[in-house]
Design a protein around this motif. Structure first.
Motif, PDB file in Angstrom:
ATOM      1  N   ILE A 173       0.857  -1.191   0.000  1.00  0.00           N
ATOM      2  CA  ILE A 173       0.000   0.000   0.000  1.00  0.00           C
ATOM      3  C   ILE A 173       0.889   1.236   0.000  1.00  0.00           C
ATOM      4  N   LEU A 174       0.611   2.156  -0.897  1.00  0.00           N
ATOM      5  CA  LEU A 174       1.365   3.400  -1.027  1.00  0.00           C
ATOM      6  C   LEU A 174       0.415   4.562  -0.750  1.00  0.00           C
ATOM      7  N   LEU A 175       0.715   5.345   0.281  1.00  0.00           N
ATOM      8  CA  LEU A 175      -0.108   6.481   0.682  1.00  0.00           C
ATOM      9  C   LEU A 175       0.614   7.767   0.286  1.00  0.00           C
ATOM     10  N   LEU A 176       0.025   8.568  -0.591  1.00  0.00           N
ATOM     11  CA  LEU A 176       0.696   9.742  -1.156  1.00  0.00           C
ATOM     12  C   LEU A 176      -0.110  11.003  -0.862  1.00  0.00           C
ATOM     13  N   ASP A 177       0.497  11.936  -0.124  1.00  0.00           N
ATOM     14  CA  ASP A 177      -0.160  13.196   0.218  1.00  0.00           C
ATOM     15  C   ASP A 177       0.461  14.324  -0.604  1.00  0.00           C
ATOM     16  N   GLU A 178      -0.277  14.804  -1.581  1.00  0.00           N
ATOM     17  CA  GLU A 178       0.159  15.885  -2.480  1.00  0.00           C
ATOM     18  C   GLU A 178       1.533  15.575  -3.093  1.00  0.00           C
ATOM     19  N   PRO A 179       1.665  14.472  -3.813  1.00  0.00           N
ATOM     20  CA  PRO A 179       2.991  14.109  -4.348  1.00  0.00           C
ATOM     21  C   PRO A 179       3.503  15.046  -5.430  1.00  0.00           C
ATOM     22  N   THR A 180       2.627  15.821  -6.091  1.00  0.00           N
ATOM     23  CA  THR A 180       3.093  16.680  -7.185  1.00  0.00           C
ATOM     24  C   THR A 180       3.501  18.073  -6.717  1.00  0.00           C
ATOM     25  N   ASN A 181       3.265  18.405  -5.444  1.00  0.00           N
ATOM     26  CA  ASN A 181       3.684  19.715  -4.943  1.00  0.00           C
ATOM     27  C   ASN A 181       5.195  19.892  -5.109  1.00  0.00           C
ATOM     28  N   HIS A 182       5.611  21.043  -5.602  1.00  0.00           N
ATOM     29  CA  HIS A 182       7.028  21.418  -5.785  1.00  0.00           C
ATOM     30  C   HIS A 182       7.696  20.669  -6.947  1.00  0.00           C
ATOM     31  N   LEU A 183       6.936  19.880  -7.703  1.00  0.00           N
ATOM     32  CA  LEU A 183       7.526  19.155  -8.827  1.00  0.00           C
ATOM     33  C   LEU A 183       7.230  19.880 -10.132  1.00  0.00           C
ATOM     34  N   ASP A 184       8.146  19.755 -11.103  1.00  0.00           N
ATOM     35  CA  ASP A 184       7.882  20.329 -12.410  1.00  0.00           C
ATOM     36  C   ASP A 184       7.227  19.275 -13.310  1.00  0.00           C
ATOM     37  N   LEU A 185       6.835  19.704 -14.503  1.00  0.00           N
ATOM     38  CA  LEU A 185       6.057  18.833 -15.381  1.00  0.00           C
ATOM     39  C   LEU A 185       6.769  17.538 -15.768  1.00  0.00           C
ATOM     40  N   PRO A 186       8.053  17.551 -16.121  1.00  0.00           N
ATOM     41  CA  PRO A 186       8.693  16.279 -16.471  1.00  0.00           C
ATOM     42  C   PRO A 186       8.631  15.258 -15.340  1.00  0.00           C
ATOM     43  N   VAL A 187       8.852  15.702 -14.105  1.00  0.00           N
ATOM     44  CA  VAL A 187       8.820  14.772 -12.979  1.00  0.00           C
ATOM     45  C   VAL A 187       7.385  14.306 -12.700  1.00  0.00           C
ATOM     46  N   ILE A 188       6.419  15.229 -12.826  1.00  0.00           N
ATOM     47  CA  ILE A 188       5.013  14.845 -12.617  1.00  0.00           C
ATOM     48  C   ILE A 188       4.611  13.760 -13.600  1.00  0.00           C
ATOM     49  N   GLU A 189       4.971  13.939 -14.876  1.00  0.00           N
ATOM     50  CA  GLU A 189       4.579  12.956 -15.884  1.00  0.00           C
ATOM     51  C   GLU A 189       5.350  11.646 -15.706  1.00  0.00           C
ATOM     52  N   TRP A 190       6.614  11.715 -15.272  1.00  0.00           N
ATOM     53  CA  TRP A 190       7.353  10.490 -14.970  1.00  0.00           C
ATOM     54  C   TRP A 190       6.703   9.749 -13.807  1.00  0.00           C
ATOM     55  N   LEU A 191       6.356  10.494 -12.731  1.00  0.00           N
ATOM     56  CA  LEU A 191       5.752   9.876 -11.553  1.00  0.00           C
ATOM     57  C   LEU A 191       4.418   9.228 -11.906  1.00  0.00           C
ATOM     58  N   ARG A 244      -1.427  20.797 -15.631  1.00  0.00           N
ATOM     59  CA  ARG A 244      -1.829  20.623 -17.033  1.00  0.00           C
ATOM     60  C   ARG A 244      -3.295  20.951 -17.257  1.00  0.00           C
ATOM     61  N   ASP A 245      -4.166  20.529 -16.346  1.00  0.00           N
ATOM     62  CA  ASP A 245      -5.591  20.788 -16.505  1.00  0.00           C
ATOM     63  C   ASP A 245      -5.885  22.285 -16.434  1.00  0.00           C
ATOM     64  N   PHE A 246      -5.255  22.979 -15.482  1.00  0.00           N
ATOM     65  CA  PHE A 246      -5.460  24.418 -15.326  1.00  0.00           C
ATOM     66  C   PHE A 246      -4.992  25.167 -16.573  1.00  0.00           C
ATOM     67  N   LEU A 247      -3.852  24.764 -17.130  1.00  0.00           N
ATOM     68  CA  LEU A 247      -3.347  25.379 -18.357  1.00  0.00           C
ATOM     69  C   LEU A 247      -4.326  25.167 -19.518  1.00  0.00           C
ATOM     70  N   ASP A 248      -4.877  23.961 -19.612  1.00  0.00           N
ATOM     71  CA  ASP A 248      -5.835  23.670 -20.687  1.00  0.00           C
ATOM     72  C   ASP A 248      -7.086  24.524 -20.564  1.00  0.00           C
ATOM     73  N   ARG A 249      -7.532  24.750 -19.346  1.00  0.00           N
ATOM     74  CA  ARG A 249      -8.777  25.497 -19.125  1.00  0.00           C
ATOM     75  C   ARG A 249      -8.603  27.007 -19.324  1.00  0.00           C
ATOM     76  N   ILE A 250      -7.382  27.498 -19.098  1.00  0.00           N
ATOM     77  CA  ILE A 250      -7.168  28.949 -19.044  1.00  0.00           C
ATOM     78  C   ILE A 250      -6.564  29.529 -20.324  1.00  0.00           C
ATOM     79  N   CYS A 251      -5.564  28.872 -20.882  1.00  0.00           N
ATOM     80  CA  CYS A 251      -4.651  29.536 -21.823  1.00  0.00           C
ATOM     81  C   CYS A 251      -5.186  29.637 -23.247  1.00  0.00           C
TER      82      CYS A 251
END
Length: 606
Positions: free
Chosen positions: A140-158, A461-468
């Motif tokens: 079991i893997l418990l993840l609390d806000e794992p994408t905070n402080h990460l950039d897009l390449p790391v988010i997509e890798w994760l 990514r979702d926020f960018l799609d909705r706004i830009c």
């Protein structure tokens, strides 16, 4: 149905006299992908800590299958007590785990393992914590806000890494795209209790709105019943002769039920104080360039920003997004080229590091700058607590020091301060950090209705799609390119998403600035097999271990079948073991084919 790996039942917890959880439940099955959602302060992180065994509830049942392993990724990792990052990452391993996997993951995430934990930036500490949590490949893997402080390449890798893991995953995140791509079950923590939906986050909002609609109907029926009973109490014939005590008690219970009902938490009421209309031209850059330590940050870039544009800036950490933004808004002079700003610009900025908040200031002073109790918004004014109430702050928080506010509360406070100022140009640097999903929705609506211009730096990514209306991204070696549409449109046109900044020899020998050193490339060390991406390289290394485990299972099952008395004594067990061997062999063949394909791909890339 198989028993759950983990079961939390009837969990109660009270903080400072205020009930936080009043009967929450959560059940985690083998390989499940679960997201926990709810407003800031609803108790999501607390429930996750209880699941990890780090916090005891006041009341409730906790069951974890014997022998099962859990790993927990906190929002704010604590690396104190470790001499190196590698020692911290390896601290999560136990006997039987792959002792090299922690080192491998650190390298994938741009760390050598030799770093001093005390010198890490927030992003580096989060990457080290991810390596520590993922390395043992727990049940079991418990993840609390794992994408905070990460950039897009790391988010997509994760995201890709988690998708191929066999662990059950429980995830808290404000990143919609991350939640939609990973979750298959949703737990909604609301007003102290939890509700389960056996579908992913993509269907959550539709489900939530139906729950609220049913609650409204139930309250309407309750009010009508109370009205009828009150009418009977006054005009009922029986009531005038002798009181029917049963109906009197029932009316009291109905009134108490209405009193005890807690409706949905309020929503933020955002409105930007718009200034005078700017000129049609907001900013025009011609051939601008900037370099640090002989490394080009921006090279020969030109663009034209017009009134009403919503432009996103994307790229890995450390490539110079903020530098480019500062040049386009006149805050920083370019080394080459020219920038021409439009007429009548009124700019507000939201800074991602929360550096503009004095931690010792109280809430009211932070909002008004110590200038009394009135917030002036253009031609109108409002009492400070009335204004802050629109951003979900209570009167009791008026004298609360900024340092004790949560990340989400600090984000709302900065939004409140920025939006009170008249503007026709918004510069938002990571505005989505720590904001809950409902607040993000309202921020999106505010930007959509804003008549001015918006410049946005984000990894969401979702926020960018909705706004830009367009996205500017780093192409490498100081070159930037603009694409029409949002992030998904950019990926479609470009053929790939944001890639990690390549580390050059000059980067390694130069003494980088604090900003650059805190944002190393997502992948510091390229895969040894140049024909593979990072996920494929990881799979190529992991497959032999998986094959060994399957071979061991097959050998164990075949040994059981060697018992000549098994079929006559227990035919059901015989058939079950035979069937299992067939499944194991199919899985083993699939792994062998996958390994062969990756080997061929790696050879092609050399």
């Amino acid at each position: 149905m198989a028993p759950p790996l983990l079961h939390l039942r009837d969990i109660h917890l009270t903080f400072g006299g205020t009930p936080l959880l009043t009967g929450a439940e959560m059940q985690v099955g083998e390989g499940e992908r679960i997201c926990l959602v709810g407003r800031n302060g609803s108790g999501k992180s607390t429930l996750l800590k209880i699941a990890a065994g780090l916090m005891e509830p006041d009341k409730g049942e906790y069951f974890l299958q014997p022998g099962r392993t859990i790993r927990y990724l906190p929002q704010e990792p604590d690396l104190s007590g470790f001499d190196t990052v590698l020692a911290y990452a390896e601290g999560g391993l136990t006997q039987g785990d792959d002792q090299y996997r922690a080192k491998y993951l650190l390298e994938i995430l741009g760390l050598t393992g030799e770093e001093d934990p005390a010198t890490l930036s927030g992003g580096e500490a989060k990457r080290a914590a991810i390596a520590r949590a993922l390395a043992p490949e727990p049940d079991i893997l418990l993840l609390d806000e794992p994408t905070n402080h990460l950039d897009l390449p790391v988010i997509e890798w994760l995201e890709a890494e988690l998708q191929q893991m066999k662990s059950a995953i429980v995830l808290i995140s404000h990143d919609r795209r991350f939640l939609e791509n990973l979750s298959r079950v949703t737990y909604w923590i609301d007003r102290g209790v939890s509700r389960r939906m056996d579908q992913g986050f993509a269907r959550f909002e539709e489900w939530r709105d139906k729950v609220f609609e049913e609650e409204e109907k139930e309250q309407a029926r309750l009010n009508e019943k109370i009205r009828q009973e009150e009418h009977w109490m006054v005009y009922g014939v029986t009531a005038r002769r002798k009181r029917n005590m049963r109906r009197v008690r029932e009316l009291a219970e109905l009134r108490q039920k209405r009193k005890d009902h807690k409706g949905p938490q309020g929503t933020v009421k955002m409105a930007a104080t718009e200034g005078d209309v700017s000129g049609k031209l907001v900013s025009e850059a011609k051939g601008i360039g900037k370099a640090y330590e002989d490394r080009p940050i921006v090279k020969d870039f030109s663009t034209r920003i017009l009134r009403g544009d919503r432009i996103g800036f994307v790229g890995p950490n450390g490539v110079g997004k903020t530098t480019l933004l500062k040049m386009l808004t006149g805050e920083l002079e370019p080394d080459a080229g020219t920038v021409r700003l439009g007429a009548n610009l009124q700019m507000i900025t939201l800074d991602q590091k929360r550096e503009k908040l004095d931690p010792n200031d109280n809430l009211v002073n932070a909002m008004t700058g110590g200038r009394g109790d009135i917030v002036v918004m253009g031609d109108t004014s409002k009492h400070v607590m009335s204004y802050l109430k629109d951003f979900l702050f209570t009167p009791e928080q008026a004298r609360t020091p900024v340092r004790v506010l949560s990340g989400g509360e600090r984000g709302r406070l900065l939004l409140a301060r920025a939006l009170a100022n008249p503007s026709n140009l918004m510069v938002l640097d990571e505005p989505t950090n720590d904001l809950d999903l409902e607040t993000l929705d309202l921020l999106q609506e505010l930007i959509a209705d804003y008549s001015g211009t918006v410049l946005l730096v984000s990894h969401d990514r979702d926020f960018l799609d909705r706004i830009c209306t367009s996205v500017i991204t780093m192409e490498g070696d100081g070159k930037w390119r603009e694409f029409a549409g949002g992030y998904t449109d950019m990926v479609r046109q470009r053929g790939e998403g944001v890639t990690a900044r390549k580390t050059t020899k000059a980067d390694k020998t130069a003494s980088p600035s604090k900003e650059e050193s805190s944002s190393n490339p997502a992948v510091k060390k390229e895969a040894k097999k140049s024909g593979l991406n990072f996920t494929q390289a990881h799979r190529l290394k992991a497959i032999p271990g998986e094959m060994e485990k399957l071979e061991a299972k097959i050998a164990k099952a075949q040994k059981e079948l060697e018992d000549p008395n098994l079929f006559s004594a227990n035919p059901d067990r015989f058939h079950k073991v035979t069937k299992a061997i067939g499944v194991f062999q199919e899985d083993l063949s699939a792994l062998e084919e996958e390994w062969l394909e990756l080997e061929m791909l790696a050879d092609d890339g050399e």
